[in-house]
Design an enzyme around this catalytic site. Structure first.
Site, PDB file in Angstrom:
ATOM      1  N   GLY A 156      48.871  49.118  29.112  1.00  0.00           N
ATOM      2  CA  GLY A 156      49.927  48.296  28.527  1.00  0.00           C
ATOM      3  C   GLY A 156      49.887  46.880  29.073  1.00  0.00           C
TER       4      GLY A 156
ATOM      5  N   LEU B 182      49.882  44.235  27.309  1.00  0.00           N
ATOM      6  CA  LEU B 182      48.688  43.847  26.551  1.00  0.00           C
ATOM      7  C   LEU B 182      48.568  42.341  26.383  1.00  0.00           C
ATOM      8  CD1 LEU B 182      48.814  46.609  23.803  1.00  0.00           C
ATOM      9  CD2 LEU B 182      47.633  46.650  26.007  1.00  0.00           C
ATOM     10  N   HIS B 183      47.335  41.894  26.325  1.00  0.00           N
ATOM     11  CA  HIS B 183      47.032  40.500  26.054  1.00  0.00           C
ATOM     12  C   HIS B 183      45.866  40.460  25.070  1.00  0.00           C
ATOM     13  CE1 HIS B 183      43.738  41.252  28.790  1.00  0.00           C
ATOM     14  NE2 HIS B 183      44.597  41.598  29.728  1.00  0.00           N
ATOM     15  N   GLU B 184      45.432  39.250  24.761  1.00  0.00           N
ATOM     16  CA  GLU B 184      44.385  39.070  23.762  1.00  0.00           C
ATOM     17  C   GLU B 184      43.117  39.868  24.102  1.00  0.00           C
ATOM     18  OE1 GLU B 184      44.269  37.978  20.771  1.00  0.00           O
ATOM     19  OE2 GLU B 184      42.077  38.176  20.675  1.00  0.00           O
ATOM     20  N   GLY B 185      42.846  40.030  25.403  1.00  0.00           N
ATOM     21  CA  GLY B 185      41.659  40.804  25.807  1.00  0.00           C
ATOM     22  C   GLY B 185      41.724  42.231  25.278  1.00  0.00           C
ATOM     23  N   HIS B 186      42.889  42.878  25.447  1.00  0.00           N
ATOM     24  CA  HIS B 186      43.035  44.250  24.933  1.00  0.00           C
ATOM     25  C   HIS B 186      42.873  44.271  23.409  1.00  0.00           C
ATOM     26  CE1 HIS B 186      45.618  44.557  28.667  1.00  0.00           C
ATOM     27  NE2 HIS B 186      44.853  45.620  28.803  1.00  0.00           N
TER      28      HIS B 186
ATOM     29  N   LYS C  77      35.350  42.924  31.963  1.00  0.00           N
ATOM     30  CA  LYS C  77      35.939  42.353  33.184  1.00  0.00           C
ATOM     31  C   LYS C  77      36.001  43.402  34.292  1.00  0.00           C
ATOM     32  CE  LYS C  77      40.371  41.471  33.861  1.00  0.00           C
ATOM     33  NZ  LYS C  77      40.709  42.077  35.180  1.00  0.00           N
TER      34      LYS C  77
ATOM     35  N   GLN D 113      34.565  49.700  36.751  1.00  0.00           N
ATOM     36  CA  GLN D 113      35.237  50.763  35.994  1.00  0.00           C
ATOM     37  C   GLN D 113      34.359  51.220  34.823  1.00  0.00           C
ATOM     38  OE1 GLN D 113      39.525  50.959  34.857  1.00  0.00           O
ATOM     39  NE2 GLN D 113      38.834  50.120  32.922  1.00  0.00           N
TER      40      GLN D 113
ATOM     41  N   SER E  50      44.009  38.876  32.042  1.00  0.00           N
ATOM     42  CA  SER E  50      44.392  40.049  32.832  1.00  0.00           C
ATOM     43  C   SER E  50      45.902  40.188  32.781  1.00  0.00           C
ATOM     44  CB  SER E  50      43.947  39.856  34.293  1.00  0.00           C
ATOM     45  OG  SER E  50      44.614  40.779  35.125  1.00  0.00           O
TER      46      SER E  50
HETATM   47  O1  PAF Z   1      41.536  49.472  32.487  1.00  0.00           O
HETATM   48  C1  PAF Z   1      42.634  50.069  32.416  1.00  0.00           C
HETATM   49  O2  PAF Z   1      43.604  49.582  31.829  1.00  0.00           O
HETATM   50  C2  PAF Z   1      42.781  51.420  33.104  1.00  0.00           C
HETATM   51  O3  PAF Z   1      42.058  51.464  34.289  1.00  0.00           O
HETATM   52  C3  PAF Z   1      42.424  52.609  32.198  1.00  0.00           C
HETATM   53  C4  PAF Z   1      40.971  52.574  31.774  1.00  0.00           C
HETATM   54  C5  PAF Z   1      43.315  52.572  30.964  1.00  0.00           C
HETATM   55  C6  PAF Z   1      42.671  53.916  32.937  1.00  0.00           C
HETATM   56  O4  PAF Z   1      43.984  54.032  33.357  1.00  0.00           O
END
Ligand code: PAF
Length: 283
Positions: free
Chosen positions: A31, A33-37, A149, A153, A185
């Site tokens: 959540g 959220l920004h433009e990246g998401h 970014k 992960q 971010s």
């Molecule tokens: O990158 C994220 O926002 C989180 O690490 C993820 C991948 C949703 C897991 O909780």
């Protein structure tokens, strides 16, 4: 857009989708959220017939003293943004839905999680791998999209999905940046105006180390030194790590051959920011 909070409801909708033979892309998020998401959601739309997203602030990936409690939450806003970007279902479970009991199962990639952010956030990538494995089992997407970014992960998830035979294609999308280069971010909202100005030092450091690599610098430690020196020139910034690593193994590269991932973690006041740049074509 459909808002779903239970695993049972996701599974029911997923069965319907399978009956229709539709391809599903999934964008897991926490959540804020920004433009990246939203760029991830739009890219996901190019890979499938339908895009689903999740919003779940995963306690398992926050360490003691980290920002779990103050992590920004605004589900209604997130929902509108996701719908605008083309997602048709939002899975937003509560903590009890995902963790009805403390998990006794460990999902971890110790080799990939040991360095970079993992060295400073013990348990973080185990928490990420665990929740993403659970979400993959619940949603069963054909494709899942993550941002570059969070390079470590992405490497952890890619390897976890391969090792555990999840039938999902992992797509990694380019980092979305502000006009001055700062990587987008959710944590940028914590920055004061002064810290926000200083935060461009991450991008500047990466760009100058990249320029050095492209001009012939192949010594990993020298590239790390350049990153650290640029960050050191910004009085508000405190370097956590500067690294030049192999993009797949995430191990330090004494001598760069082909490509190198330059990565940084920097504190600005109470906010920790990360960024990275993949440099290729270094023969
Ligand atoms: O990158 C994220 O926002 C989180 O690490 C993820 C991948 C949703 C897991 O909780």
């Amino acid at each position: 857009m459909l808002l779903v909070t239970t695993i049972a409801a996701v599974r029911a909708r997923r069965e319907e989708l399978a009956r229709l033979g539709r391809r599903l892309a999934f964008v897991p998020t926490m959540g804020a959220l920004h433009e990246g998401h939203l760029s991830l959601v739009r890219l996901a739309g190019e890979h499938a017939d339908e895009v689903w997203a999740s919003v779940f602030v995963n306690p398992a990936q926050f360490g003691a003293g980290e920002d779990l409690d103050r992590y920004p939450r605004d589900l209604e806003r997130d929902r509108e943004l996701l719908a605008g970007a083309g997602a048709v279902l939002l899975f937003a479970p509560g903590v009890k839905e995902i963790y009805p009991q403390p998990p006794a199962t460990v999902v971890d990639t110790p080799g990939l999680a040991a360095g970079l952010c993992g060295a400073h956030r013990p348990g973080h990538f185990g928490g990420v791998a665990l929740v993403v494995a659970k979400l993959f089992n619940i949603v069963q997407p054909h494709v899942a999209v993550f941002g570059a970014k969070d390079a470590q992960q992405a490497a952890v998830i890619r390897r976890m999905a391969a090792d555990l035979n999840f039938p999902v294609e992992i797509v990694v999308a380019p980092t979305a940046r502000e006009a001055d280069g700062l990587a987008m971010s959710s944590r940028n909202t914590y920055l004061s105006a002064e810290e926000r100005r200083a935060a461009t030092v991450l991008h500047r450091a990466l760009q100058s180390a990249r320029a050095a690599a492209l001009s012939g610098e192949r010594r990993g430690p020298a590239l790390e030194g350049l990153l650290a020196a640029t960050v050191g020139g910004e009085p508000l910034a405190r370097l956590q790590y500067a690294a030049a690593v192999d993009p797949t193994t995430l191990r330090p590269v004494p001598a760069v051959k082909g490509r190198v991932l330059l990565a940084l973690a920097v504190h600005l006041g109470g906010t920790r920011l990360i960024d990275n740049l993949l440099v290729e074509g270094l023969e």
